[in-house]
Design an enzyme around this catalytic site. Sequence first.
Site, PDB file in Angstrom:
ATOM      1  N   ALA A  71      -8.882  -5.829  -3.683  1.00 31.76           N
ATOM      2  CA  ALA A  71      -7.564  -6.459  -3.823  1.00 31.76           C
ATOM      3  C   ALA A  71      -7.526  -7.764  -3.056  1.00 31.76           C
ATOM      4  O   ALA A  71      -8.285  -7.971  -2.112  1.00 31.76           O
ATOM      5  CB  ALA A  71      -6.473  -5.509  -3.312  1.00 31.76           C
ATOM      6  N   ASP A  72      -6.620  -8.631  -3.479  1.00 34.80           N
ATOM      7  CA  ASP A  72      -6.369  -9.872  -2.762  1.00 34.80           C
ATOM      8  C   ASP A  72      -4.894 -10.219  -2.901  1.00 34.80           C
ATOM      9  O   ASP A  72      -4.332 -10.117  -3.991  1.00 34.80           O
ATOM     10  CB  ASP A  72      -7.223 -11.016  -3.301  1.00 34.80           C
ATOM     11  CG  ASP A  72      -7.148 -12.217  -2.381  1.00 34.80           C
ATOM     12  OD1 ASP A  72      -7.674 -12.132  -1.255  1.00 34.80           O
ATOM     13  OD2 ASP A  72      -6.531 -13.237  -2.765  1.00 34.80           O
ATOM     14  N   THR A  73      -4.272 -10.609  -1.794  1.00 34.61           N
ATOM     15  CA  THR A  73      -2.853 -10.930  -1.785  1.00 34.61           C
ATOM     16  C   THR A  73      -2.652 -12.412  -1.513  1.00 34.61           C
ATOM     17  O   THR A  73      -3.263 -12.971  -0.602  1.00 34.61           O
ATOM     18  CB  THR A  73      -2.108 -10.083  -0.730  1.00 34.61           C
ATOM     19  OG1 THR A  73      -2.296  -8.695  -1.055  1.00 34.61           O
ATOM     20  CG2 THR A  73      -0.621 -10.393  -0.710  1.00 34.61           C
TER      21      THR A  73
END
Length: 189
Positions: A71-73
């Site tokens: 994941a990446d935010t």
Amino acid sequence: MYKQEFPIILASKSPRRQELMKLMGLDFTIELKDIDESYPDGLSPAEIAIYIAEKKATAFTATENQIVITADTIVALDGEILGKPNDKVHAQEMLSKLSGRKHEVYTGVTLIKNNRTVSFYDLSEVFCREVTAEEIDFYIDNYKPFDKAGSYGVQDWWGLVVVERIHGSYTNVMGLPTEKLYQALSDLK
């Protein structure tokens, strides 16, 4: 209902993502790979989040009979990407920009199972009240938000005292849209 049949690898050092996965009742191990988190110019915030999540996932080659989750935010304010702060001054600048404004939080997620890749993103709008320079310094000095996109954590003082409301997923703002992740795991064949 999702029933875990395969081992899950969470490719994230984020304590918030790890906590959310545990709260979802998932058994997982953590495996980290060093990757370059740069991205091409011209991508939208949603495209950046997915691009980096997929880049993290491609570092894993053998995914037979296991699931890898990356994941990446991304925090965006009027199209400007607010990443992790370099230092206190950078954090002060970012938090000052967020004061009294609405911003967006995008989290891109990639799942790999048996070399099949599924990617998606979620978007939440976050509304912050106006804060003083003194409050910003208090927050930075006491909560050290240097590992957080946008220089804040919604689960700590900033989220409790500054965030007025959220349109969208709260867990997305924490860094992992658990609602969409659960559905993606259920659909992954």
